[in-house]
Scaffold this motif. Structure first.
Motif, short mmCIF file in Angstrom:
data_model
loop_
_atom_site.label_atom_id
_atom_site.label_comp_id
_atom_site.label_asym_id
_atom_site.label_seq_id
_atom_site.Cartn_x
_atom_site.Cartn_y
_atom_site.Cartn_z
N HIS A 57 0.52 -1.14 -0.18
CA HIS A 57 -0.14 -0.22 0.09
C HIS A 57 0.77 0.91 0.17
O HIS A 57 0.90 2.28 -0.78
CB HIS A 57 -1.06 0.10 1.21
CG HIS A 57 -1.75 -0.68 0.85
ND1 HIS A 57 -2.99 -1.11 2.30
CD2 HIS A 57 -2.32 -1.99 0.25
CE1 HIS A 57 -3.59 -2.22 1.70
NE2 HIS A 57 -3.43 -2.65 0.54
N PHE A 58 2.17 1.41 0.66
CA PHE A 58 2.60 2.26 0.65
C PHE A 58 3.39 2.72 -0.49
O PHE A 58 3.75 3.82 -1.26
CB PHE A 58 3.75 2.47 2.14
CG PHE A 58 4.11 2.89 3.08
CD1 PHE A 58 2.54 1.91 3.73
CD2 PHE A 58 4.16 3.63 3.54
CE1 PHE A 58 2.24 2.41 5.41
CE2 PHE A 58 3.76 4.26 5.19
CZ PHE A 58 2.79 3.23 5.95
N ASP A 59 3.16 1.15 -1.07
CA ASP A 59 4.11 1.86 -2.61
C ASP A 59 3.61 1.98 -3.53
O ASP A 59 3.49 2.89 -4.48
CB ASP A 59 4.93 -0.38 -3.48
CG ASP A 59 6.41 -0.30 -2.33
OD1 ASP A 59 6.25 0.46 -1.72
OD2 ASP A 59 6.25 -1.77 -2.30
N ALA B 213 -3.01 10.21 1.60
CA ALA B 213 -2.28 9.41 0.27
C ALA B 213 -2.27 8.29 0.30
O ALA B 213 -2.62 7.75 -0.92
CB ALA B 213 -0.81 9.83 0.37
N ILE B 214 -2.70 6.97 1.17
CA ILE B 214 -3.26 6.19 0.65
C ILE B 214 -4.51 5.61 1.12
O ILE B 214 -4.57 4.84 -0.73
CB ILE B 214 -2.69 4.95 1.68
CG1 ILE B 214 -0.65 5.10 2.20
CG2 ILE B 214 -2.71 3.46 1.93
CD1 ILE B 214 -0.12 4.26 3.05
N THR B 215 -5.30 5.68 1.27
CA THR B 215 -7.03 6.10 1.51
C THR B 215 -7.58 6.38 -0.25
O THR B 215 -7.90 5.25 -1.21
CB THR B 215 -7.91 6.45 2.11
OG1 THR B 215 -7.45 6.15 3.35
CG2 THR B 215 -9.09 6.74 2.39
N ASP B 216 -6.42 7.31 -1.05
CA ASP B 216 -6.51 7.49 -1.97
C ASP B 216 -6.20 7.18 -2.71
O ASP B 216 -7.10 7.31 -4.19
CB ASP B 216 -5.82 9.36 -2.44
CG ASP B 216 -6.54 10.31 -1.60
OD1 ASP B 216 -8.01 10.54 -1.22
OD2 ASP B 216 -5.81 11.34 -1.94
N LYS B 217 -5.28 6.49 -2.61
CA LYS B 217 -5.02 4.64 -4.05
C LYS B 217 -5.43 3.86 -3.93
O LYS B 217 -6.34 3.42 -4.86
CB LYS B 217 -3.25 4.96 -3.49
CG LYS B 217 -1.67 5.82 -4.53
CD LYS B 217 -2.46 6.19 -5.27
CE LYS B 217 -1.82 7.58 -6.40
NZ LYS B 217 -2.04 7.20 -7.75
N THR B 218 -5.83 3.51 -2.68
CA THR B 218 -6.80 2.24 -2.33
C THR B 218 -7.77 2.13 -2.08
O THR B 218 -8.98 1.05 -2.54
CB THR B 218 -6.18 1.67 -1.02
OG1 THR B 218 -5.96 2.58 0.18
CG2 THR B 218 -4.90 1.24 -0.67
N GLY C 265 -12.94 8.96 6.47
CA GLY C 265 -12.66 7.94 6.33
C GLY C 265 -11.79 7.49 5.97
O GLY C 265 -11.65 6.59 5.49
N LEU C 266 -10.89 8.41 6.67
CA LEU C 266 -9.12 7.71 6.46
C LEU C 266 -8.84 6.60 8.00
O LEU C 266 -8.03 5.70 7.23
CB LEU C 266 -8.13 8.82 6.72
CG LEU C 266 -8.35 10.00 6.06
CD1 LEU C 266 -7.11 11.43 5.87
CD2 LEU C 266 -8.16 9.47 4.36
N ILE C 267 -9.60 6.81 8.22
CA ILE C 267 -9.73 5.89 10.04
C ILE C 267 -10.58 4.92 9.72
O ILE C 267 -12.17 5.60 9.70
CB ILE C 267 -9.59 6.42 10.90
CG1 ILE C 267 -8.21 7.31 11.40
CG2 ILE C 267 -10.11 5.82 12.31
CD1 ILE C 267 -8.41 7.96 12.67
N PRO C 268 -10.75 3.47 9.50
CA PRO C 268 -12.24 2.97 10.10
C PRO C 268 -12.99 2.66 10.77
O PRO C 268 -12.46 3.26 12.28
CB PRO C 268 -11.85 1.36 9.94
CG PRO C 268 -9.99 1.08 10.42
CD PRO C 268 -9.19 2.72 10.05
N GLN C 269 -14.28 2.95 10.91
CA GLN C 269 -14.94 3.25 11.69
C GLN C 269 -15.37 1.89 13.65
O GLN C 269 -15.68 2.42 14.14
CB GLN C 269 -17.25 2.66 11.35
CG GLN C 269 -16.81 3.81 10.41
CD GLN C 269 -18.72 3.17 9.68
OE1 GLN C 269 -18.95 2.50 10.05
NE2 GLN C 269 -19.11 4.01 9.14
N GLU C 270 -14.62 0.68 12.68
CA GLU C 270 -14.22 -0.18 13.71
C GLU C 270 -13.32 0.16 14.89
O GLU C 270 -13.07 -0.26 15.54
CB GLU C 270 -13.74 -1.54 12.44
CG GLU C 270 -15.16 -2.26 11.72
CD GLU C 270 -15.39 -1.78 11.08
OE1 GLU C 270 -14.81 -0.36 10.47
OE2 GLU C 270 -16.12 -2.49 10.24
N THR C 271 -13.05 1.65 14.64
CA THR C 271 -11.81 2.05 15.79
C THR C 271 -12.65 2.36 17.10
O THR C 271 -11.67 1.98 17.88
CB THR C 271 -10.75 3.57 14.77
OG1 THR C 271 -10.15 2.99 13.67
CG2 THR C 271 -9.84 4.09 16.05
#
Lengths: 313, 442
Positions: free
Chosen positions: B167-169, B189-194, B250-256
């Protein structure tokens, strides 16, 4: 000349002795049958209640087994604790959600599975399945259903109730409702069986007469089924109130009382206090719960019995 | 006559109930004192471990038991494993009854709760200075409550970060963030990609948030003499602000909001979250459950400044005060926690660090290998240099944890502004310290 009855000199004494002896046996025998129940009840119910009451008046250190007498200060502490009031409010809201659903949904199901149609036994078994499903399994299953990527979340988005997938157990505003649905689902089959027994005791000729008089199915349900099921309604209501007041398993297994205490009910509050070794506070809250449960059940029984009388009149 | 019999029966039952009640109230019971014949340890001694059943632990503990029994032939050792989630209930039940274990594996916070009620043996004068000095300082201090030693440290886990390298890559990110703003930028940055929430802050029962707050404060006190002093701490307000923003976006999942590391593990395993902080044990279920994610997993230092203190989670051994064999219990606790046995245990577990200085010098921790788990061990042993028990054991710890969890989640879900949340938290902590009358500083 009239003659009075011949009374033997010792007859009265004899009769009296026999009567007394029979009365004595009649009085003593039930106690022997009650002894096992009384011992079990005493050991597992009365003694713990008395002990909890004793602890609620002490600053009790459970490990040391000692505690100073502090009077009603534990009660004062819980009544000034915002978390206690939140737990009480959550318990009340939980009951408000669960009570009507537990009273009416199983009744409708019972009426449906009381029909003479092919395969009805299968439905009865299917509806009863949640009752025998262990709570751990049920909780895991519902957690999956409620998850952000779960089916319920998807349906809610499709219905337009939420903009994006939402886990109902995680949102403070919906968590208690979501947990209460698990309770309703789990109790559905059990209460259905109670209603089913009630329905089968209603004489068929009452319905036949009503049918001949032109009453519709809905009118028969409203004017015959519901009034005749009044004792079952009372039973289900009281059972739901008592079960609702001590709801714990589904909450502990799904939300743990969260998020932010939104599903912390009174029993969960007591459990947390007890596990934190605040046993005196836990005991005081337990006594409050006991008083509330007795009060609510008495009130409910009084209200329902007067309604039963009205319906029967 | 009937009435009399009724009275007799009722009276007998009432008397029986009263006798039972009195018997139930008697907590003292008949305790046997410890037995030692002419200095040689003898009798029976029981040790409880937490969630360490099955292989390779069974073999390890069998060997350990044999070695100790060889040293003390008159002693009979029983090692019993209790599931972690039942440990507190089981310990509480045993301590209020008569069937107590002689040595028990506890975490420092529950240890302090029990010690506060006199449930644990004071080991201060029962353990030699040599033994005391063999432990790493931070973990050793975690066994101290109100200046008395109640437990010996056994194994440790320090906080490190775990991330999905793939994901980081994908997002073109090479370095792990070291500030809260950096966490936000990386997560975005990661959420935008994944297209999936990427950062999972573990809350647990509130303890990890408390520890994170101390780390972020980086030397500034959080509590002074039992008074919370973080109400205006910019780093903490920033932490609350950014976590709320990330949750909203939405960068942190609700389940947190549920808080558990286990849920974070499940999300990470399914590729539904990309980075978080946890111990080395985090990767255990992922290795067997999601081999592809395991291969892509990488370890790094905690997501904060390199100079910030890192928390060390300690599992320790305490001796219940009701033990029937004090000398043997202390000897067993010392034996299990000595450098040799701790090293062997860490190698057996593969995901924990020992609490003894000598064991940490072993090559196993300096050159652990190339697997993701081994690299995690390397990061953990590196972070141990700056690791401390960030929240000292206190009588109020349960209240502190609960209020922290509740208020952090409220902040996360936007029910409070970050400033309100920090202020409310400060007030709740003050209430807890006031109630227990503790003048702690950390």
């Amino acid at each position: 000349m009239s003659r009075g009855p011949v009374v033997l000199p010792n007859a009265k004494v004899k009769v009296g002795t026999q009567k007394k002896s029979r009365l004595s046996m009649r009085h003593v025998a039930p106690w022997f049958f009650l002894i096992p129940s009384l011992l079990i009840l005493g050991t597992f119910l009365i003694i713990p209640i008395l002990e909890a009451f004793q602890w609620s008046l002490l600053d009790y250190k459970i490990i040391a087994g000692t505690g100073e007498f502090v009077g009603l200060s534990n009660f004062k502490e819980i009544f000034t604790d915002a978390n206690f009031w939140m737990a009480l409010l959550n318990t009340f809201i939980f009951l408000i959600i669960v009570l009507p659903l537990n009273v009416f949904l199983p009744m409708i199901l019972a009426v449906l599975v009381n029909q003479k149609i092919r395969g009805v036994s299968t439905f009865r078994i299917l509806y009863y399945l949640p009752v025998v499903t262990p709570m751990v399994v049920a909780a895991l299953m519902w957690k999956m259903l409620y998850s952000q990527s779960g089916i319920i979340s998807g349906i809610l988005v499709k219905l337009g109730l939420f903009d994006s997938p939402t886990n109902l157990l995680i949102q403070s505003s919906t968590a208690l409702f979501a947990v209460s649905m698990i309770t309703v689902w789990k109790g559905l089959g059990y209460y259905m069986i109670i209603y089913l027994a009630g329905l089968q005791s209603i004489p068929k000729d009452v319905y036949e007469s009503a049918s001949i008089d032109g009453a519709s199915v809905f009118q028969q349900f409203r004017n015959i089924t519901i009034p005749m099921l009044a004792p079952s309604v009372t039973l289900v209501s009281v059972m739901t109130i008592i079960a609702g007041m001590k709801v714990f398993e589904e909450i502990a297994l799904t939300t743990g009382g969260g998020p932010s205490g939104a599903t912390t009910t009174l029993v969960m509050y007591i459990y947390k206090k007890f596990m934190n070794l605040d046993v005196s506070i836990a005991s005081a809250a337990g006594i409050v719960l006991l008083v509330l449960a007795i009060g609510a059940s008495l009130l409910q029984m009084k209200l329902t019995s007067s309604r039963e009388d009205d319906l029967r009149a | 006559m009937g009435k009399q019999i009724n009275k007799v029966v009722t009276g007998t039952l009432a008397a029986a109930l009263s006798m039972s009640l009195l018997a139930g109230c008697n907590k003292e019971g008949a305790e046997k004192t410890s037995t030692s014949k002419s200095g040689e340890l003898s009798g029976e001694v029981t040790l409880w471990t937490a969630s360490l059943a099955g292989e390779p632990f069974d073999t390890y503990f069998d060997e350990l038991e044999k070695k100790f029994e060889k040293l003390h032939p008159d002693l009979d050792v029983t090692i019993e494993d209790i599931p972690q989630n039942e440990m507190e209930q089981k310990v509480l039940t045993s301590l209020t009854g008569k069937d107590v274990p002689d040595v028990v594996n506890l975490n420092p916070h529950y240890m302090s709760n029990i010690a506060a009620q006199g449930g644990l043996l004071d080991l201060t004068d029962m353990v030699s200075d040599k033994t005391k000095n063999s432990f790493v300082e931070g973990p050793y201090k975690s066994g101290i409550y109100e200046d008395k030693l109640y437990a010996l440290p056994w194994y440790l886990t320090t906080t490190i970060s775990w991330y999905n390298g793939d994901h980081f890559d994908q997002a073109g990110i090479e370095d792990l963030p070291t500030t809260i703003k950096g966490i936000y930028d990386t997560a975005k940055a990661i959420t935008d990609k994944t297209g999936k929430p990427s950062y999972y802050p573990v809350i647990n029962d509130g303890n990890t948030i408390m520890e994170k707050m101390v780390s972020l404060s980086n030397g500034k006190s959080m509590v002074k003499d039992g008074k919370a002093v973080f109400e205006t701490n910019k780093d903490i307000i920033d932490y609350f602000t950014y976590t709320q923003k990330m949750y909203k976006e939405g960068l942190i999942p609700q389940e947190t909001a549920e808080g558990s590391l286990k849920t974070g593990q499940e999300l990470f395993m399914a590729g539904n979250t990309s980075f978080l902080e946890g111990g080395v044990t985090f990767l255990g279920p992922i290795e067997s459950g999601a081999p592809d994610v395991y291969k892509a997993s990488k370890a790094g230092q905690p997501l904060e400044s390199e100079s910030a203190p890192v928390n060390v989670a300690v599992m320790n051994f305490a001796v219940p005060a009701k033990t029937k064999n004090k000398e043997a219990a202390v000897a067993l606790a010392e034996f299990v926690t000595n450098a040799e046995n701790q090293l062997e245990f860490s190698k057996t577990a593969g995901t924990v660090l020992p609490a003894t200085k000598d064991s940490l010098e072993d090559d196993y921790f300096k050159n652990p290998g190339e697997s993701p788990k081994a690299l995690g061990m390397l990061q953990a042993s590196e972070s141990l240099e700056r690791a401390k028990v960030l929240i000292p054991p206190t009588e109020s710890s349960a209240e502190l944890r609960e209020s922290t969890k509740n208020i952090f989640v409220k902040n996360l879900q936007g029910k409070l502004t970050p400033e309100e949340a920090v202020k409310q938290l400060s007030s709740e902590w003050n209430k807890a310290f006031e109630k227990s009358d503790e003048k702690v500083t950390f």
